[in-house]
Scaffold this active site. Structure first.
Site, PDB file in Angstrom:
ATOM      1  CD  GLU A  95       2.526  -8.259  -5.822  1.00 17.59           C
ATOM      2  OE1 GLU A  95       2.238  -7.126  -5.389  1.00 17.59           O
ATOM      3  OE2 GLU A  95       3.315  -9.036  -5.238  1.00 17.59           O
TER       4      GLU A  95
ATOM      5  N   GLY B  38       0.828  -1.194   0.000  1.00 12.42           N
ATOM      6  CA  GLY B  38       0.000   0.000   0.000  1.00 12.42           C
ATOM      7  C   GLY B  38       0.862   1.244   0.000  1.00 12.42           C
TER       8      GLY B  38
ATOM      9  CG  HIS C 142       5.444  -5.459  -4.760  1.00 11.94           C
ATOM     10  ND1 HIS C 142       4.170  -5.379  -4.250  1.00 11.94           N
ATOM     11  CD2 HIS C 142       6.116  -4.378  -4.300  1.00 11.94           C
ATOM     12  CE1 HIS C 142       4.054  -4.274  -3.525  1.00 11.94           C
ATOM     13  NE2 HIS C 142       5.226  -3.644  -3.532  1.00 11.94           N
TER      14      HIS C 142
ATOM     15  CB  SER D  79     -24.531  -5.455 -23.138  1.00 16.96           C
ATOM     16  OG  SER D  79     -23.449  -6.352 -22.999  1.00 16.96           O
ATOM     17  N   GLY D  80     -24.866  -7.827 -25.484  1.00 14.85           N
ATOM     18  CA  GLY D  80     -24.192  -8.332 -26.672  1.00 14.85           C
ATOM     19  C   GLY D  80     -22.723  -8.576 -26.437  1.00 14.85           C
ATOM     20  N   GLY D  81     -22.240  -8.235 -25.223  1.00 15.69           N
ATOM     21  CA  GLY D  81     -20.848  -8.457 -24.887  1.00 15.69           C
ATOM     22  C   GLY D  81     -20.620  -9.825 -24.276  1.00 15.69           C
ATOM     23  CB  VAL D  82     -17.440 -11.495 -23.272  1.00 17.17           C
ATOM     24  CG1 VAL D  82     -17.031 -12.810 -22.615  1.00 17.17           C
ATOM     25  CG2 VAL D  82     -16.755 -11.333 -24.600  1.00 17.17           C
ATOM     26  CG  ASP D  83     -18.260  -9.121 -19.199  1.00 12.78           C
ATOM     27  OD1 ASP D  83     -17.401  -9.964 -19.525  1.00 12.78           O
ATOM     28  OD2 ASP D  83     -18.013  -7.910 -19.062  1.00 12.78           O
ATOM     29  CB  SER D  84     -24.574  -9.395 -20.643  1.00 15.80           C
ATOM     30  OG  SER D  84     -24.353  -9.174 -22.015  1.00 15.80           O
TER      31      SER D  84
ATOM     32  CB  CYS E 288       5.302  -4.119   0.144  1.00 16.69           C
ATOM     33  SG  CYS E 288       6.121  -2.525  -0.112  1.00 16.69           S
ATOM     34  CE1 TYR E 289       1.102   0.690   5.813  1.00 20.52           C
ATOM     35  CE2 TYR E 289      -0.610  -0.962   5.453  1.00 20.52           C
ATOM     36  CZ  TYR E 289      -0.144   0.168   6.123  1.00 20.52           C
ATOM     37  OH  TYR E 289      -0.921   0.765   7.089  1.00 20.52           O
TER      38      TYR E 289
ATOM     39  CE  LYS F  39     -14.225  -8.532 -20.412  1.00 16.38           C
ATOM     40  NZ  LYS F  39     -15.615  -8.197 -20.786  1.00 16.38           N
TER      41      LYS F  39
END
Length: 546
Positions: free
Chosen positions: A194, A72, A192, A247-252, A103-104, A401
């Site tokens: 990651e 942080g 870090h 919506s026509g997107g991947v998620d929905s 770290c923090y 995603k």
């Protein structure tokens, strides 16, 4: 579903509670915190990220096997510096929970247990070399005496360790780089692991979680699918109906397919044309729904309703809130119409909210708010009205995603849908800066965007790019077209590469490609005489301009 309130059976994320295989990250505001979550999931281990200032009760209800304290921007000496709740370390010790501070987070452990953290004589930022001083839990016996390149980002450092801790690695400057107290299951890394700038960071995390903590690498998308189907069936009664905002997107699309698998024809999908869609989006999406997905979809044309509400509005947050509110109004009206038809009113609304949406819509610790700095409200997170009549189902709420795409493949969602670039819920409202109803900004943007995207597809670049789009700026510039002076609009082209949308880099186009695209835009879109390219990464910028 809030993972912090589910303590028995399932947490709605593909893991049965009681398996003690959850890695919980307490977020203290580091720009890298989400990367910890992702890296651990790449090891086939479930990880969740919550505010570092969450209550001990909410942490214990999650029943984690490992808790990671993130980095942080704060100093542990700063007034109001965020910290884990009182009794946390005692809880961890009593319940056999492993704790790793990064770290923090490491400095918090040192300070809270009576050690000393001070301003470092030599601050360490960027790539640094460390030496593993001996056999230890964090690095394993084979790493003893070896050197590693790691990413550092700290001004403070641990100068005196609490009782029972040993230094297991130091930087070449002599600063403490890693500590551990094996008997209390407490560990700390000043670097870090990651980030990709720490080449052996993934191996460090893998060794710690799998070999030291005994975590099983058995979290799979198939498990997520089966668990979410169970959760949805348990949430939605046998006679209840559900609306899904497509919506026509991947998620929905993946969310709708998942819910349809759970409850069948009691799912009613609605696609709303809000007047903020891309070029011919409505026709293309509806055709694909019918021909490839075979989902029952009703199209509602509400473009006039949305644009009237947005007239004169320039503030991006207000635009998002208005759009979120209008969507819910449409869904409520759709629910009333369904009630007339079915004799029963739908009680649930499905949304394709993803984990990055949740993270970016939350307030960072130490900000004076309850959690991380709100970057922007997502219309399906921060833009929903408090008096919404429909209950939410968000089956993808804790997935990134790329994980949603994996889930979609298991559900046999067509690859053409899964490979679509993300499109923001507020649509072109966040790509027309300022008032979206002013002049013909939307029409100009649609034409520019279509030329840009089609050019990318023709060049065979579409699948190599995470997201590409055009932006309309509320400025005009002087130009020369047809031997005449013009005073026309400026547009910006943006294309990025990313794994999850949380961080991103700009896509490097071939020079000739850019020349061709700019020529097409200026020759075919009336009212544009200047085209710019956005070459800003995230951070410091966000993906969208608003």
């Amino acid at each position: 579903m809030d993972p912090a309130v589910k303590s028995n059976a399932s947490n709605g994320n593909g893991v049965a509670r009681g398996t003690s295989n959850l890695v919980l990250i307490l977020d203290y505001g580091s720009q890298y915190t989400h990367l910890i979550t992702r890296r651990i999931r790449q090891l086939s281990v479930l990880s969740l990220c919550v505010s570092g200032t969450n209550s001990l009760d909410s942490i214990s209800k999650l029943n984690p096997s490992v808790v990671i304290l993130s980095g942080g921007p704060h100093s542990v000496h700063s007034p109001g510096a965020p910290s884990f709740p009182g009794g946390f370390l005692e809880y961890a010790e009593e319940n056999g929970v492993f704790v790793l501070g990064i770290c923090y987070g490491m400095q918090l452990i040192v300070q809270k247990l009576g050690g000393v953290v001070d301003v470092g004589e030599k601050q360490e930022y960027g790539k640094m070399e460390i030496v593993v001083e001996g056999e230890c839990g964090l690095y394993g016996a084979e790493a003893a005496g070896g050197h590693q390149v790691v990413w550092m980002s700290h001004g403070d450092e641990a100068v005196n360790l609490p009782e029972g801790f040993t230094v297991v690695a130091r930087s070449l400057q002599g600063s403490v780089a890693a500590i551990e107290n094996r008997s209390r299951r407490l560990y700390g890394l000043q670097c870090h692991p990651e980030v990709t700038h720490s080449p052996q960071g993934m191996e460090t995390l893998r060794h710690f979680l799998l070999d030291v903590c005994g975590i099983s690498a058995d979290w799979k998308m198939q498990d997520v699918l089966e668990e979410e189907v169970k959760v949805i069936k348990g949430m939605v009664g046998p006679d209840e109906h559900v609306i899904c905002a497509l919506s026509g997107g991947v998620d929905s699309t993946v969310a709708a397919t998942l819910v349809h698998k759970a409850i069948g024809d009691r799912l009613h999908c609605v696609f709303v044309d809000n007047g903020l869609l891309r070029y011919k989006e409505r026709e293309r999406v509806m055709s694909t729904f019918e021909s490839e997905l075979h989902l029952p979809v009703t199209c509602v044309d509400a473009s006039e309703q949305f644009l009237n509400k947005l007239k004169g509005v320039k503030d991006p947050e207000i635009k998002r809130k208005i759009i979120g509110h209008e969507f819910i109004c449409i869904f409520d009206e759709f629910a009333i119409e369904l009630e007339k038809k079915l004799g029963k009113k739908p009680t649930f609304l499905v949304q394709g909210t993803l984990y990055p949406d949740v993270i970016e819509s939350c307030p960072p610790p130490g900000s004076g708010m309850t959690h991380s700095h709100t970057i922007k409200s997502h219309h399906n997170v921060g833009g929903l009205p408090k008096d919404m009549k429909l209950k939410l189902i968000e089956p993808l709420k804790f997935l990134f995603k790329d994980e949603v795409r994996k889930l979609g493949r298991i559900l046999n969602v067509p690859e053409s849908f899964l490979k679509r670039h993300p499109f923001p819920g507020p649509g072109l409202a966040v790509r027309v800066l300022g008032d979206v109803t002013e002049g013909n900004a939307l029409e100009i943007l649609r034409q520019v965007d279509e030329i840009f995207i089609q050019s990318i597809k023709e060049a065979g670049l579409y699948d190599s790019i995470w997201q590409a789009f055009a932006v309309f700026l509320p400025v005009q510039s002087v130009g020369v077209q047809g031997d005449q002076r013009t005073h026309s609009h400026v547009v910006v082209l943006r294309a990025i590469t990313s794994e999850d949308g949380m961080t991103a880099d700009w896509y490097y186009f071939d020079h000739k490609f850019l020349i061709d695209v700019v020529r097409k835009i200026c020759n075919n879109v009336r009212g544009v005489n200047r085209v710019c390219q956005d070459i800003t990464s995230k951070p410091p910028a966000t993906v969208e301009w608003e």
